[in-house]
Scaffold this motif. Structure first.
Motif, PDB file in Angstrom:
ATOM      1  N   SER A   1      81.762  22.713  29.347  1.00  0.00           N
ATOM      2  CA  SER A   1      80.468  23.404  29.358  1.00  0.00           C
ATOM      3  C   SER A   1      80.599  24.821  29.893  1.00  0.00           C
ATOM      4  N   THR A   2      81.339  24.983  30.973  1.00  0.00           N
ATOM      5  CA  THR A   2      81.490  26.301  31.584  1.00  0.00           C
ATOM      6  C   THR A   2      82.254  27.256  30.682  1.00  0.00           C
ATOM      7  N   VAL A   3      83.346  26.780  30.115  1.00  0.00           N
ATOM      8  CA  VAL A   3      84.139  27.645  29.230  1.00  0.00           C
ATOM      9  C   VAL A   3      83.335  28.027  27.995  1.00  0.00           C
ATOM     10  N   THR A   4      82.639  27.069  27.410  1.00  0.00           N
ATOM     11  CA  THR A   4      81.820  27.372  26.228  1.00  0.00           C
ATOM     12  C   THR A   4      80.714  28.357  26.577  1.00  0.00           C
ATOM     13  N   ASP A   5      80.038  28.138  27.704  1.00  0.00           N
ATOM     14  CA  ASP A   5      78.995  29.071  28.145  1.00  0.00           C
ATOM     15  C   ASP A   5      79.562  30.482  28.289  1.00  0.00           C
ATOM     16  N   MET A   6      80.703  30.597  28.941  1.00  0.00           N
ATOM     17  CA  MET A   6      81.308  31.914  29.169  1.00  0.00           C
ATOM     18  C   MET A   6      81.694  32.585  27.855  1.00  0.00           C
ATOM     19  N   LEU A   7      82.296  31.835  26.960  1.00  0.00           N
ATOM     20  CA  LEU A   7      82.688  32.398  25.674  1.00  0.00           C
ATOM     21  C   LEU A   7      81.476  32.856  24.870  1.00  0.00           C
ATOM     22  N   LEU A   8      80.436  32.037  24.850  1.00  0.00           N
ATOM     23  CA  LEU A   8      79.245  32.381  24.081  1.00  0.00           C
ATOM     24  C   LEU A   8      78.473  33.542  24.712  1.00  0.00           C
TER      25      LEU A   8
ATOM     26  N   ASN B   1      79.675  35.990  26.347  1.00  0.00           N
ATOM     27  CA  ASN B   1      80.414  37.233  26.174  1.00  0.00           C
ATOM     28  C   ASN B   1      80.591  37.642  24.719  1.00  0.00           C
ATOM     29  N   SER B   2      80.187  36.792  23.782  1.00  0.00           N
ATOM     30  CA  SER B   2      80.416  37.150  22.383  1.00  0.00           C
ATOM     31  C   SER B   2      79.211  36.863  21.500  1.00  0.00           C
ATOM     32  N   VAL B   3      79.015  35.629  21.164  1.00  0.00           N
ATOM     33  CA  VAL B   3      78.058  35.256  20.131  1.00  0.00           C
ATOM     34  C   VAL B   3      76.610  35.257  20.614  1.00  0.00           C
ATOM     35  N   LEU B   4      76.357  34.718  21.785  1.00  0.00           N
ATOM     36  CA  LEU B   4      74.989  34.527  22.262  1.00  0.00           C
ATOM     37  C   LEU B   4      74.755  35.242  23.589  1.00  0.00           C
ATOM     38  N   PRO B   5      74.721  36.568  23.572  1.00  0.00           N
ATOM     39  CA  PRO B   5      74.540  37.265  24.842  1.00  0.00           C
ATOM     40  C   PRO B   5      73.215  36.954  25.528  1.00  0.00           C
ATOM     41  N   GLY B   6      72.231  36.480  24.806  1.00  0.00           N
ATOM     42  CA  GLY B   6      70.940  36.136  25.401  1.00  0.00           C
ATOM     43  C   GLY B   6      70.980  34.870  26.225  1.00  0.00           C
TER      44      GLY B   6
ATOM     45  N   VAL C   1      72.700  25.072  22.746  1.00  0.00           N
ATOM     46  CA  VAL C   1      73.294  24.772  24.053  1.00  0.00           C
ATOM     47  C   VAL C   1      73.060  23.304  24.408  1.00  0.00           C
ATOM     48  N   THR C   2      71.866  22.801  24.164  1.00  0.00           N
ATOM     49  CA  THR C   2      71.564  21.400  24.442  1.00  0.00           C
ATOM     50  C   THR C   2      72.476  20.490  23.612  1.00  0.00           C
TER      51      THR C   2
END
Length: 128
Positions: free
Chosen positions: A21-28, A30-35, A49-50
């Motif tokens: 979850s943390t790695v995916t959150d960080m990747l998204l 910083n790239s795809v989902l800045p919001g 995300v859910t």
């Protein structure tokens, strides 16, 4: 020794969920989902995300069941209860940030995801 294997199984599943979850959150973020890092994220972003958090919860509970020395479903459900508690705490602490349905969805989905993860392991085990 058996208690350490039981704790280790649940802890391993928990670590998998947290790391994924943390790695995916960080990747998204910083790239795809800045919001994602802001309260202005769209409903579609929160749904995405859910969904991936539910998948990660299922995977973590599957791992807990797989590593359990006995009673795999019980180990998956213990991890689900831990997820329920953590999601409830997160909902309480972050209630003023973002949408309200997202933390509620995490709380509601914790035990069903745990059951699915345990079921997937026990179902596969019965076929082998």
């Amino acid at each position: 020794m058996l208690i350490l294997r039981r704790i280790g199984a649940v802890l391993a599943g928990l670590i998998v969920v947290i790391v994924l979850s943390t790695v995916t959150d960080m990747l998204l973020e910083n790239s795809v989902l800045p919001g994602l890092a802001h309260a202005q994220a769209t409903t579609g972003v929160w749904l995405f995300v859910t969904a991936y958090r539910a998948v990660y919860s299922i995977v973590g509970c599957y791992i807990a069941a797989r590593l359990a020395p006995d009673r795999p479903m019980a180990h998956a459900l213990v991890l689900g209860v831990i997820g329920l508690v953590l999601a409830s705490l997160g909902a309480y602490m972050m209630w003023s940030v973002g949408t309200h349905w997202y933390p509620i969805a995490l709380v509601i989905s914790a035990l069903p995801c745990a059951w699915i993860g345990g079921w997937l392991y026990t179902r596969g085990k019965s076929f082998s």
